[in-house]
Design an enzyme around this catalytic site. Structure first.
Site, short mmCIF file in Angstrom:
data_model
loop_
_atom_site.label_atom_id
_atom_site.label_comp_id
_atom_site.label_asym_id
_atom_site.label_seq_id
_atom_site.Cartn_x
_atom_site.Cartn_y
_atom_site.Cartn_z
N LYS A 158 5.01 1.87 -3.28
CA LYS A 158 5.06 3.28 -3.69
C LYS A 158 5.24 3.37 -5.19
CE LYS A 158 5.10 7.43 -1.80
NZ LYS A 158 4.62 7.79 -0.47
N SER A 218 -6.50 5.88 4.78
CA SER A 218 -6.61 5.09 3.54
C SER A 218 -7.05 3.67 3.88
CB SER A 218 -5.26 5.02 2.82
OG SER A 218 -5.09 6.13 1.97
N LYS A 269 0.84 -1.20 0.00
CA LYS A 269 0.00 0.00 0.00
C LYS A 269 0.87 1.24 0.00
CE LYS A 269 -3.90 2.27 0.91
NZ LYS A 269 -3.54 3.11 -0.27
N ASN A 326 -0.81 19.46 0.31
CA ASN A 326 -1.93 18.86 1.06
C ASN A 326 -1.65 18.89 2.56
OD1 ASN A 326 -2.78 16.15 2.49
ND2 ASN A 326 -4.41 16.65 1.06
N LYS A 383 5.50 2.58 8.17
CA LYS A 383 4.28 3.26 8.65
C LYS A 383 3.20 2.22 8.96
CE LYS A 383 4.96 7.25 5.66
NZ LYS A 383 4.42 8.33 4.83
N THR A 405 -3.49 13.25 6.78
CA THR A 405 -2.06 13.35 7.09
C THR A 405 -1.84 14.51 8.07
OG1 THR A 405 -1.61 12.53 4.88
CG2 THR A 405 0.26 13.48 6.07
#
Ligand code: GLU
Length: 420
Positions: free
Chosen positions: A112, A354, A76, A227, A100, A196
């Site tokens: 990624k 997510s 992910k 963001n 993470k 985030t």
């Protein structure tokens, strides 16, 4: 020459991350084979994406998708569109995603993606074509139970929507769990866009408590107005903090009495650019060294290095960006008793929500914003405490403590599967 080589090594994000993974696995007592497995992604795909440009020409773009480790579950992580994307960077970013996921205890490994392009110079239609082309190129290795993309630098919910649509066309069934960070109407989650920054805000609040700093009136500097940086400026402002400095890729703004955040948010463009409207700007390097209590690098890699770590005045540094501080700078800041909250913890709020989005897609039942925020709060506070306490008990910096916690579940899963 030798010094240049040493500096280049320090700025190599993959080598830097590998060195901390090695230390973490050593501290946990794993054999060298475990490090050999963890030091690189298990899968790395390089793709060439032909895109018809609006002027009739065809450009061939290079993209990547890295899958670090899938022992815990599907991989992910986001996809970034940026001119400086490199293979090494995407690999390092996939490792950080694994960490993470381990830190906030999600049933995922890290992945990624990235495309070398400059979306600031592309039209809406060109962006649609490159997004769809990327999905066609990687479609064999991604999917809701394989590898789940999401937004990252210069990608957003519209780009996720095009990618979802392309994937659904290829597979010929509706598949909202293929990607997260989607618009709400396509199965996105409440609270994902600001997740985030929410996670960073919780880390700032917890770090401030440890340092005895009152957030009300605390002076905050934020590097980056994308963001994470822009939502964070709003949250800090709402919490009563004084946001005295912000920046974008072109420069920074400073006001010791606090900037007018609502005005800046109103004037920023979709890439987070706002300083071009002002004449009296400072450089990004000057911004990092401003007098403040809390510094949040929320832009790109390698911003705090051995060249400026001595001059950072903040007593708390919270990494909202991935990889903003080099390992040498981490050492200098720790020696100076600056509380450094590492990226793999501080920026984990995005992937946490997510995950909530993916769970909602899988069950076809959607949660309220309050439910999402309550769950995120519990996850982030618990993760912060775990890492803070481990750092104290094992007398290591918070980055190494975060890596120790982040790598453990993946290492155990790899061992149970009989891989190592
Ligand atoms: N790109 C974000 C990150 O670096 C979010 C990834 C995700 O939501 O999967 O953490």
């Amino acid at each position: 020459m030798a010094e240049n080589k040493q500096q280049a090594e320090q700025l190599d994000v993959l080598a830097a991350t590998q060195s901390v993974i090695k230390k973490a696995l050593d501290k946990l007592g794993y054999p060298d084979e475990m490090y050999e497995l963890m030091k690189e992604p298990i899968r790395m795909l390089t793709v060439r994406i032909p895109v018809k440009m609006d002027d009739g020409s065809t450009n061939i773009f290079t993209g990547y998708r890295a899958q670090h480790n899938d022992s815990v579950g599907p991989t992910k992580g986001g996809v970034r569109f940026h001119p400086s994307v490199t293979e090494k960077e995407v690999k390092a970013l996939s490792i950080w995603m694994s960490l993470k996921a381990g830190i906030v205890d999600l049933p995922y490994g890290g992945g990624k993606g990235g495309i070398i392009c400059d979306p600031r110079e592309m039209s809406f239609r060109e962006l649609e074509r490159i997004s769809r082309g990327y999905v066609r190129a990687i479609s064999q290795i991604v999917g809701p139970t394989k590898d789940i993309p999401a937004p990252d630098v210069f990608t957003n919910s519209q780009i996720m929507a095009w990618m979802l649509d392309e994937y659904s066309r290829i597979r010929e069934f509706d598949s909202p769990g293929f990607i997260t960070g989607k618009p709400l109407v396509l199965g996105g989650s409440h609270g994902r866009e600001s997740a985030t920054a929410k996670g960073v805000t919780i880390c700032i609040r917890e770090a401030a408590k440890k340092k005895g700093i009152d957030l009300d009136g605390a002076r905050v500097v934020i590097q980056g107005f994308g963001n994470a940086g822009s939502f964070l400026a709003k949250f800090m402002h709402d919490a009563g903090a004084l946001v005295v400095g912000i920046s974008d890729a072109y420069g920074g703004l400073y006001d010791p009495d606090g900037l007018d955040i609502d005005y800046l948010l109103d004037r920023r463009d979709s890439f987070g650019t706002v300083t071009k409207l002002f004449r009296d700007t400072i450089s990004n390097q000057e911004l990092l060294e401003l007098d403040c209590d809390i510094l949040v690098p929320a832009a790109i890699e390698n911003q705090i290095t051995e060249a400026n770590a001595d001059r950072i005045k903040a007593s708390i540094v919270v990494e909202a960006a991935n990889g903003p501080t080099t390992m040498e700078a981490t050492r200098i800041l720790t020696e100076r008793d600056v509380l450094l909250v590492p990226d793999v913890l501080a920026s984990a709020g995005g992937v946490t929500v997510s995950y909530f989005e993916w769970v909602q897609n899988n069950q076809g039942y959607y949660w309220t914003e309050d439910e999402v925020e309550g769950k995120l709060e519990a996850v982030m506070v618990g993760s912060f405490e775990n890492i803070y306490n481990l750092a104290r008990v094992r007398k290591v910096d918070m980055r190494l403590a975060a890596y120790m916690i982040g790598v453990r579940k993946m290492a155990e899963a790899s061992r149970f599967r009989g891989w190592v």
